[in-house]
Scaffold this motif. Structure first.
Motif, PDB file in Angstrom:
ATOM      1  N   GLU A 134      28.285  30.975  45.445  1.00 54.20           N
ATOM      2  CA  GLU A 134      29.202  32.039  45.815  1.00 54.20           C
ATOM      3  C   GLU A 134      29.622  31.862  47.260  1.00 54.20           C
ATOM      4  OE1 GLU A 134      26.826  35.320  44.737  1.00 54.20           O
ATOM      5  OE2 GLU A 134      25.254  34.873  46.184  1.00 54.20           O
ATOM      6  N   PHE A 135      30.547  32.671  47.697  1.00 56.33           N
ATOM      7  CA  PHE A 135      31.055  32.593  49.062  1.00 56.33           C
ATOM      8  C   PHE A 135      30.488  33.733  49.897  1.00 56.33           C
ATOM      9  CE2 PHE A 135      34.403  31.194  46.081  1.00 56.33           C
ATOM     10  CZ  PHE A 135      34.308  29.837  46.326  1.00 56.33           C
ATOM     11  N   GLU A 235      29.126  38.468  41.368  1.00 57.63           N
ATOM     12  CA  GLU A 235      29.194  39.673  40.531  1.00 57.63           C
ATOM     13  C   GLU A 235      28.082  40.641  40.917  1.00 57.63           C
ATOM     14  OE1 GLU A 235      30.882  42.138  38.073  1.00 57.63           O
ATOM     15  OE2 GLU A 235      31.609  40.070  37.908  1.00 57.63           O
ATOM     16  N   ARG A 236      26.958  40.096  41.364  1.00 63.93           N
ATOM     17  CA  ARG A 236      25.824  40.914  41.811  1.00 63.93           C
ATOM     18  C   ARG A 236      25.227  40.274  43.053  1.00 63.93           C
ATOM     19  NH1 ARG A 236      24.971  38.442  37.164  1.00 63.93           N
ATOM     20  NH2 ARG A 236      25.518  40.360  36.055  1.00 63.93           N
ATOM     21  N   THR A 246      27.627  42.901  47.862  1.00 59.71           N
ATOM     22  CA  THR A 246      28.777  42.138  47.377  1.00 59.71           C
ATOM     23  C   THR A 246      30.066  42.817  47.812  1.00 59.71           C
ATOM     24  OG1 THR A 246      28.966  43.356  45.299  1.00 59.71           O
ATOM     25  CG2 THR A 246      27.461  41.463  45.330  1.00 59.71           C
ATOM     26  N   LEU A 247      31.130  42.051  47.817  1.00 61.13           N
ATOM     27  CA  LEU A 247      32.448  42.622  48.111  1.00 61.13           C
ATOM     28  C   LEU A 247      32.777  43.741  47.125  1.00 61.13           C
ATOM     29  CD1 LEU A 247      34.379  39.293  48.700  1.00 61.13           C
ATOM     30  CD2 LEU A 247      33.997  41.049  50.446  1.00 61.13           C
ATOM     31  N   VAL A 252      35.901  46.271  47.509  1.00 60.41           N
ATOM     32  CA  VAL A 252      36.905  45.206  47.411  1.00 60.41           C
ATOM     33  C   VAL A 252      36.725  44.551  46.049  1.00 60.41           C
ATOM     34  CG1 VAL A 252      37.792  43.065  48.390  1.00 60.41           C
ATOM     35  CG2 VAL A 252      36.894  44.847  49.897  1.00 60.41           C
ATOM     36  N   ASN A 253      37.617  44.840  45.127  1.00 61.57           N
ATOM     37  CA  ASN A 253      37.448  44.422  43.738  1.00 61.57           C
ATOM     38  C   ASN A 253      37.776  42.935  43.579  1.00 61.57           C
ATOM     39  OD1 ASN A 253      36.878  44.611  41.016  1.00 61.57           O
ATOM     40  ND2 ASN A 253      38.949  45.269  40.481  1.00 61.57           N
ATOM     41  N   LEU A 254      36.850  42.119  44.035  1.00 65.29           N
ATOM     42  CA  LEU A 254      37.069  40.678  44.049  1.00 65.29           C
ATOM     43  C   LEU A 254      35.742  39.973  43.819  1.00 65.29           C
ATOM     44  CD1 LEU A 254      39.101  38.372  44.587  1.00 65.29           C
ATOM     45  CD2 LEU A 254      38.547  38.573  47.018  1.00 65.29           C
ATOM     46  N   VAL A 255      35.737  39.056  42.849  1.00 66.70           N
ATOM     47  CA  VAL A 255      34.566  38.239  42.558  1.00 66.70           C
ATOM     48  C   VAL A 255      35.017  36.790  42.525  1.00 66.70           C
ATOM     49  CG1 VAL A 255      32.803  37.659  40.838  1.00 66.70           C
ATOM     50  CG2 VAL A 255      33.397  40.049  41.247  1.00 66.70           C
TER      51      VAL A 255
END
Length: 330
Positions: A134-135, A235-236, A246-247, A252-255
């Motif tokens: 993940e980032f 996602e988690r 998480t964002l 911030v609705n971003l995965v």
């Protein structure tokens, strides 16, 4: 989908003690998949030492014990990884080769280069996804914010500071930074670096205020207090750092995630690809493999060829519009 992802903390990811205590490390039957113990080359499009190279060496070491023939990691850096894909595409059948590649090579490059020299869907068959990453959205210690909402407010008040460093132009972190700005309604100026090392140096030195990079490259400096990771893109929450939100949970609705996946050239027989996939899945289930991945802050994945193909289709559907909307040209 029959895919199990294992993180640094087995309990945090639901990994059973029974699996970790299984007989995965016992002596195993070997399989003469290639005649006369012909070596299998695992080609990586980056120099030794990077995350993709580390993944390749862990998998290759365990795979050759099951394969019954040597597995040699071969580094073919150049052109952002495209040379490695061209090399494996044209590998003769007498010299079996597979490609360990990430989205920059198998998703982004074919979209932005007029002729990348290969078609990832026509020229390759997926063997198995082997790890996911993940980032992280990180800020320099000098930036006067400690939480993501504060950062977004600070950027709106100081738009001239909205410079997001990424490890390379055209990389997945580049496009994720654009997606982040678009979703959070913050203008973003992307600044490309020649790798994560120079980016981290400038971030810690205050030459760039914000960075988006793979989380595994940031976590050590975050823990040392040299930078602050405000959010991750999964996602988690990551089992490696459950204290970082998480964002998505911050509004911030971003995965977004990346991966390293093994690919075979179309010239390799489908039955051989399927057998390799089975062996790789067995390798990825081993406790030894899982521990080595965890020690490198990497998240291993167990995935069949069929599940990997489904993942790739969904991934391309998510990212292709982002890359195309950006108008990015190399």
């Amino acid at each position: 989908m029959q895919r199990r992802i294992f993180g640094k903390l087995a309990a945090g990811l639901g990994l059973s003690a029974g699996l970790l205590g299984s007989g995965a490390l016992q002596a195993q039957e070997t399989h003469a998949l290639f005649p006369n113990k012909t070596p299998l080359r695992m080609v990586v499009g980056y120099p030794p030492g990077g995350a993709t190279d580390r993944v390749a060496r862990i998998v290759a070491d365990r795979l050759q014990a099951r394969l019954g023939s040597p597995v040699i990691v071969e580094n073919k850096p150049g052109a952002g990884g495209r040379l490695s894909a061209q090399y494996v595409k044209n590998a003769p059948a007498s010299q079996p080769a597979v490609l360990l590649a990430n989205p920059a090579v198998m998703v982004v490059a074919p979209l932005v280069f007029p002729d990348s020299g290969y078609d990832p869907e026509k020229d390759f068959r997926p063997i198995s996804e082997v790890n996911r990453y993940e980032f992280g959205l990180a800020v320099a210690s000098a930036v006067p914010v400690k939480e993501l909402p504060h950062l977004l407010a600070w950027l709106k008040a100081n738009p001239q500071q909205a410079n997001f460093g990424v490890p390379a132009t055209g990389s997945l972190p580049h496009f994720f930074a654009l997606m982040l700005g678009e979703t959070a309604k913050v203008p973003v100026e992307v600044v490309g670096y020649k790798g994560s090392g120079p980016l981290l140096t400038d971030l810690m030195g205050g030459q760039i205020p914000i960075a988006v990079d793979t989380f595994d490259t940031q976590i050590a400096q975050h823990e040392a207090g040299k930078l602050r990771v405000l959010a991750t893109s999964g996602e988690r929450r990551s089992a490696m750092a459950p204290g970082i939100p998480t964002l998505k949970e911050l509004g911030v609705n971003l995965v977004g995630t990346g991966w390293n996946t093994l690919f075979a050239p179309q010239s390799m027989a489908p039955a051989t690809v399927q057998r390799l996939s089975q062996l790789v899945q067995e390798v990825m289930k081993e406790a030894d493999t899982q521990h080595k991945f965890a020690a490198s802050n990497l998240v291993p994945v167990v995935s069949s060829a069929q599940d990997t193909e489904k993942m790739l289709k969904a991934y391309r559907a998510q990212w292709a519009p982002v890359v195309q909307r950006s108008g990015f040209k190399p």
